[in-house]
Design an enzyme around this catalytic site. Structure first.
Site, PDB file in Angstrom:
ATOM      1  N   GLU A 119       0.808  -1.218   0.000  1.00  0.00           N
ATOM      2  CA  GLU A 119       0.000   0.000   0.000  1.00  0.00           C
ATOM      3  C   GLU A 119       0.849   1.279   0.000  1.00  0.00           C
ATOM      4  OE1 GLU A 119      -2.097   0.759   3.767  1.00  0.00           O
ATOM      5  OE2 GLU A 119      -1.173  -1.030   4.595  1.00  0.00           O
ATOM      6  N   SER A 158      -6.637   3.901   9.501  1.00  0.00           N
ATOM      7  CA  SER A 158      -7.012   3.465  10.860  1.00  0.00           C
ATOM      8  C   SER A 158      -5.958   3.987  11.828  1.00  0.00           C
ATOM      9  CB  SER A 158      -7.036   1.945  10.928  1.00  0.00           C
ATOM     10  OG  SER A 158      -7.867   1.423   9.945  1.00  0.00           O
ATOM     11  N   SER A 201       0.734   6.407   9.345  1.00  0.00           N
ATOM     12  CA  SER A 201       2.120   6.162   8.937  1.00  0.00           C
ATOM     13  C   SER A 201       2.708   7.465   8.423  1.00  0.00           C
ATOM     14  CB  SER A 201       2.169   5.151   7.779  1.00  0.00           C
ATOM     15  OG  SER A 201       2.150   3.849   8.263  1.00  0.00           O
ATOM     16  N   ARG A 209       9.872   4.958   6.065  1.00  0.00           N
ATOM     17  CA  ARG A 209       8.773   5.128   7.016  1.00  0.00           C
ATOM     18  C   ARG A 209       9.420   5.602   8.307  1.00  0.00           C
ATOM     19  NH1 ARG A 209       6.082   3.080  11.202  1.00  0.00           N
ATOM     20  NH2 ARG A 209       3.814   3.219  11.191  1.00  0.00           N
TER      21      ARG A 209
HETATM   22  N1  LIG Z   1     -17.571   5.221   5.829  1.00  0.00           N
HETATM   23  C1  LIG Z   1     -16.550   5.104   6.685  1.00  0.00           C
HETATM   24  N2  LIG Z   1     -16.548   4.082   7.574  1.00  0.00           N
HETATM   25  C2  LIG Z   1     -15.536   3.932   8.458  1.00  0.00           C
HETATM   26  N3  LIG Z   1     -14.500   4.808   8.534  1.00  0.00           N
HETATM   27  C3  LIG Z   1     -14.452   5.850   7.683  1.00  0.00           C
HETATM   28  C4  LIG Z   1     -15.469   6.032   6.706  1.00  0.00           C
HETATM   29  N4  LIG Z   1     -15.152   7.139   5.975  1.00  0.00           N
HETATM   30  C5  LIG Z   1     -14.000   7.633   6.478  1.00  0.00           C
HETATM   31  N5  LIG Z   1     -13.574   6.872   7.522  1.00  0.00           N
HETATM   32  C6  LIG Z   1     -12.357   7.162   8.302  1.00  0.00           C
HETATM   33  O1  LIG Z   1     -11.294   6.643   7.567  1.00  0.00           O
HETATM   34  C7  LIG Z   1     -10.523   5.743   8.379  1.00  0.00           C
HETATM   35  C8  LIG Z   1     -10.026   4.609   7.505  1.00  0.00           C
HETATM   36  O2  LIG Z   1      -9.231   5.160   6.501  1.00  0.00           O
HETATM   37  P1  LIG Z   1      -8.606   4.283   5.352  1.00  0.00           P
HETATM   38  O3  LIG Z   1      -7.649   5.190   4.636  1.00  0.00           O
HETATM   39  O4  LIG Z   1      -9.666   3.615   4.586  1.00  0.00           O
HETATM   40  O5  LIG Z   1      -7.777   3.274   6.223  1.00  0.00           O
HETATM   41  P2  LIG Z   1      -7.791   1.688   6.303  1.00  0.00           P
HETATM   42  O6  LIG Z   1      -7.183   1.287   4.991  1.00  0.00           O
HETATM   43  O7  LIG Z   1      -6.955   1.445   7.497  1.00  0.00           O
HETATM   44  O8  LIG Z   1      -9.182   1.191   6.448  1.00  0.00           O
HETATM   45  C9  LIG Z   1     -11.468   5.290   9.474  1.00  0.00           C
HETATM   46  O9  LIG Z   1     -10.764   4.896  10.619  1.00  0.00           O
HETATM   47  C10 LIG Z   1     -12.304   6.524   9.687  1.00  0.00           C
HETATM   48  O10 LIG Z   1     -11.668   7.440  10.534  1.00  0.00           O
HETATM   49  C1  LIG Z   2      -0.082  -0.610  10.439  1.00  0.00           C
HETATM   50  C2  LIG Z   2      -0.546   0.443   9.452  1.00  0.00           C
HETATM   51  C3  LIG Z   2       0.551   0.693   8.406  1.00  0.00           C
HETATM   52  C4  LIG Z   2      -1.792  -0.097   8.707  1.00  0.00           C
HETATM   53  O1  LIG Z   2      -2.297   0.869   7.772  1.00  0.00           O
HETATM   54  P1  LIG Z   2      -3.855   1.376   7.833  1.00  0.00           P
HETATM   55  O2  LIG Z   2      -4.719   0.176   7.581  1.00  0.00           O
HETATM   56  O3  LIG Z   2      -4.084   1.950   9.192  1.00  0.00           O
HETATM   57  O4  LIG Z   2      -3.963   2.409   6.749  1.00  0.00           O
HETATM   58  C5  LIG Z   2      -0.917   1.765  10.180  1.00  0.00           C
HETATM   59  O5  LIG Z   2      -2.061   1.580  10.940  1.00  0.00           O
HETATM   60  C6  LIG Z   2       0.180   2.353  11.066  1.00  0.00           C
HETATM   61  O6  LIG Z   2       1.187   2.753  10.588  1.00  0.00           O
HETATM   62  N1  LIG Z   2      -0.061   2.413  12.401  1.00  0.00           N
HETATM   63  C7  LIG Z   2       0.773   3.087  13.375  1.00  0.00           C
HETATM   64  C8  LIG Z   2       1.800   2.128  13.980  1.00  0.00           C
HETATM   65  C9  LIG Z   2       2.835   2.913  14.774  1.00  0.00           C
HETATM   66  O7  LIG Z   2       3.810   3.411  14.176  1.00  0.00           O
HETATM   67  O8  LIG Z   2       2.624   3.103  15.972  1.00  0.00           O
END
Ligand SMILES: Nc1ncnc2c1ncn2[C@@H]1O[C@H](COP(=O)(O)OP(=O)(O)O)[C@@H](O)[C@H]1O
Ligand SMILES: CC(C)(COP(=O)(O)O)[C@@H](O)C(=O)NCCC(=O)O
Length: 466
Positions: A186, A238, A241, A253
């Site tokens: 990613e 979530s 990074s 990173r």
């Molecule tokens: N419809 C949605 N449902 C859940 N989270 C959302 C939504 N739209 C935006 N978000 C926000 O985006 C974050 C997830 O971002 P995203 O870039 O998709 O990360 P990931 O790949 O970790 O799921 C969620 O934690 C929340 O803060």
């Molecule tokens: C583990 C992850 C790369 C996963 O990516 P995400 O699904 O959150 O977009 C990200 O959540 C992250 O970098 N978390 C913080 C970990 C830390 O440095 O404490």
């Protein structure tokens, strides 16, 4: 024609957990050095190549981005199949198509974003429609169950997938639905996309906010990204990074924090009883954090003049909530607002320290946390500028979807140079689109193009991997 997939072993920028999927090299300061994966280096490292094919892979064509919170799924529906092709299609594929198209909700939590649907898209040797589907990653077992019930297992096909879930759920996909996941990284994808801005003089792609604190004077201004290096990327999904990009194909990173978009959503649900991200943002927009936080003036009675801390600066997030009296008066809106500000300010603060440490002045913020969230964008803008005495700039992107597409090695695209052909609302799905296009990489063939309904289809050319 032998194609190489940027599989995980060549992209060693994974986060610190010892159980992470990638082997990482560190630079001695705890940061992880990650050159963007290239075919040559992958071959040198003996990494498996993509199965060669002169014809596109068999249908159905999907791309997946399995994130920590959201799974984003892109499905390509061909609309130009000849009668013979339609007849030769197996029943399962027809049924899957019918099921996906005739519903906009799948189970209780799956949604098809019908309003985002892109018509007249050329992928591989077909024209068709891109459908965008999302569901919470926590629902993966139900998704696999549903896929099984629709006969996916009989197709024995391959899906390109990115995000942490591509690793976590790889065996489940294989076992439950006989699907092989081709994984790609990613962060590689993200960085490639951003670099594309510089390579293609996309001079209107980046912007920042001027006067972010003033409702009347706040203005979105184009940021000239023609001389980008070095710059910082803060990816707020979530978790968060933080990547330092030192030059083409060269990033590290450097930091991260677990207090990210998932934390905002989780705490908001806990504190307000809200059910969705959208609801949490709406509540936050109507609330007042001053009923929750302790400000400098709550402590000093005014400014802390000696160190230039104005009275309205938050001194202690949630600092008033130790008082039962104050808790009794606080509203759900106030709590959502304070949560949003707490998380945003913390990310801003870490980004600022990393920028200072790395001696970097340009900070790019991306990720779905910023979706429908102007409050955080403006807060970040203000925080970066204010705390750095005007040195740091918070920069945002217009079209993450296009960057994601090019971020998977799709180059020479007309689409990304002409923002009118980009669907900026598709923000957040770019990893999934990118992963589907990985499946389509067939050397020098024009592989994918995107056009608005009724407009001329424009070609994306896919180069032979470097
Ligand atoms: N419809 C949605 N449902 C859940 N989270 C959302 C939504 N739209 C935006 N978000 C926000 O985006 C974050 C997830 O971002 P995203 O870039 O998709 O990360 P990931 O790949 O970790 O799921 C969620 O934690 C929340 O803060
Ligand atoms: C583990 C992850 C790369 C996963 O990516 P995400 O699904 O959150 O977009 C990200 O959540 C992250 O970098 N978390 C913080 C970990 C830390 O440095 O404490």
């Amino acid at each position: 024609m032998c194609l190489i997939m940027p599989v995980e072993e060549t992209s060693p920028q994974a986060a610190s957990p010892p159980s992470g999927p990638s082997k990482a090299a560190t630079n001695g300061h705890g940061s992880v050095i990650a050159p963007v994966a290239h075919k040559a280096s992958m071959e040198q490292n003996g990494i498996a190549s993509h199965p060669s094919h002169d014809a596109p892979p068999s249908m159905p064509w999907f791309g997946m981005d399995i994130g920590g919170t959201l799974t984003k799924l892109v499905y390509f529906e061909p609309t130009d199949l000849s009668e013979a092709e339609e007849e030769s299609e197996v029943e399962t594929i027809k049924n899957i198509r019918k099921y996906l198209k005739s519903n906009s909700a799948y189970g209780e939590t799956g949604h098809r974003d019908a309003h985002l649907q892109m018509e007249n898209v050329r992928v591989g040797n077909h024209t068709g429609t891109l459908h965008f589907i999302r569901f919470p990653t926590s629902e993966m077992p139900n998704f696999l169950e549903l896929s099984k019930s629709k006969g996916m297992a009989t197709l024995a096909s391959t899906i390109c997938a990115t995000g942490g879930g591509a690793y976590k759920f790889e065996e489940d996909f294989q076992r439950e639905v006989n699907l092989t996941l081709h994984k790609f990284d990613e962060l590689d994808c993200l960085i490639r996309g951003i670099e594309y801005i510089e390579d293609n003089n996309m001079d209107r792609e980046c912007y920042y906010f001027l006067n972010p604190r003033s409702e009347d004077l706040c203005e979105k201004v184009t940021f000239d990204f023609s001389d980008p290096y070095p710059f910082l990327v803060v990816n707020i999904g979530s978790g968060v990074s933080i990547l330092a990009v030192d030059g083409p194909d060269n990033y590290r990173r450097v930091s991260g924090t677990s207090l990210g978009g998932g934390t905002f959503l989780g705490l908001s649900c806990l504190l307000t009883g809200c059910k969705t991200f959208e609801e949490a943002i709406e509540l936050a927009a109507q609330g007042n954090n001053e009923n929750v936080d302790k400000l400098v003036r709550d402590i000093y009675g005014g400014d802390y003049q000696r160190f230039g801390l104005g009275g309205d600066i938050v001194a202690s997030s949630f600092g008033q909530m130790n008082s039962a009296e104050k808790r009794a008066k606080v509203s759900r809106e106030d709590l959502a607002c304070a949560t949003l500000i707490t998380i945003t300010n913390n990310i801003g603060s870490i980004a600022r320290m990393v920028a200072a440490n790395e001696k970097i002045e340009k900070v790019l913020f991306v990720g779905n946390f910023l979706r429908v969230n102007p409050i955080s964008m403006k807060l970040l803008s203000h925080a970066m500028e204010f705390w750095s005495g005007g040195q740091l700039k918070a920069i945002f992107l217009e079209h993450e979807v296009c960057l994601g597409v090019v971020g998977t090695d799709i180059e020479g695209t007309v689409v990304s140079k002409n923002s009118s052909t980009c669907n900026s609302k598709v923000r957040g799905y770019f990893g999934a689109v990118g992963s589907m296009l990985e499946l389509m990489r067939t050397g020098e063939l024009p592989s994918c193009s995107v056009g608005q309904e009724g407009s001329q289809v424009q070609q994306l050319t896919v180069p032979r991997p470097a």
